[in-house]
Design an enzyme around this catalytic site. Sequence first.
Site, PDB file in Angstrom:
ATOM      1  CG  ASP A  67      31.333  29.035  46.868  1.00 57.30           C
ATOM      2  OD1 ASP A  67      32.319  29.395  46.193  1.00 57.30           O
ATOM      3  OD2 ASP A  67      31.265  27.917  47.409  1.00 57.30           O
ATOM      4  CE1 TYR A  69      38.281  35.074  47.420  1.00 59.02           C
ATOM      5  CE2 TYR A  69      37.526  36.976  48.695  1.00 59.02           C
ATOM      6  CZ  TYR A  69      38.105  36.447  47.549  1.00 59.02           C
ATOM      7  OH  TYR A  69      38.500  37.284  46.537  1.00 59.02           O
ATOM      8  CG  PHE A  80      35.546  38.366  43.289  1.00 65.27           C
ATOM      9  CD1 PHE A  80      36.286  37.218  43.000  1.00 65.27           C
ATOM     10  CD2 PHE A  80      34.362  38.574  42.594  1.00 65.27           C
ATOM     11  CE1 PHE A  80      35.852  36.310  42.047  1.00 65.27           C
ATOM     12  CE2 PHE A  80      33.913  37.677  41.637  1.00 65.27           C
ATOM     13  CZ  PHE A  80      34.667  36.540  41.364  1.00 65.27           C
ATOM     14  CG  HIS A 193      36.237  32.109  39.281  1.00 64.57           C
ATOM     15  ND1 HIS A 193      37.308  32.320  40.112  1.00 64.57           N
ATOM     16  CD2 HIS A 193      35.125  32.403  40.014  1.00 64.57           C
ATOM     17  CE1 HIS A 193      36.878  32.704  41.302  1.00 64.57           C
ATOM     18  NE2 HIS A 193      35.555  32.768  41.271  1.00 64.57           N
TER      19      HIS A 193
END
Length: 232
Positions: A67, A69, A80, A193
């Site tokens: 999801d 930031y 990202f 991740h």
Amino acid sequence: MPLPPIDPSWVPALSAAIETAEFATLRAFLSAEEAAGKRIFPPAGDRFRALSLTPFDRVRVVILGQDPYHGAGQAHGLSFSVQPGVKPPPSLVNIFKELASDCGIPPASHGYLEHWAHQGVLLLNTVLTVEEARAASHRGHGWEAFTDAIIAAVAARPEPIVFLLWGSHAQQKAGMIRDVTRGGVHLVLTAPHPSPLSAYKGWFGSRPFSRTNAFLERHGRGRIDWALPAAA
């Protein structure tokens, strides 16, 4: 709540998903959260930024995260990525470290990834909004069905595409993609991740960038220029 703009090429692939009762419920949830004074990221106009910058018929790579930031000023609709002038978060710093190790590309001075999006890299999350300072707060409210529709539409394309699934939530989508191991044309590369919590559990050393370009070139689809412009 009006829908943010998307490239017209996505409309035939996603119109059914947008017209579902589940998507209407999602929109109502977001409207109610904003009416209650909660800060939702990214801003409404940026929530479909990935679908605006990367046309459906030009997708060569999908980078799938979790999801957005949840800090102020960071998320702008590309997984990202952060806006120019915003310090790259730790996950993006680790992406740049792996890029340097994998391809010899020095870490960029910024974290603005639109250069990738314009080359056919769909920078997508499984959930497209989040409440400020509350990671994963919008999971289970309907985004997953919509992003599943995006993944399914891209996976149905006949051209070879690379799917980079980073983190457990993204990896759960692997079964939706008929890749080369199952008689399909696509390449699926999974990895932990890149956050500091999991980067040392297999993210570092996964070489996603060189492996992506090797696959694309082998199938006549060119290569991605992963080096970001000096100034964003």
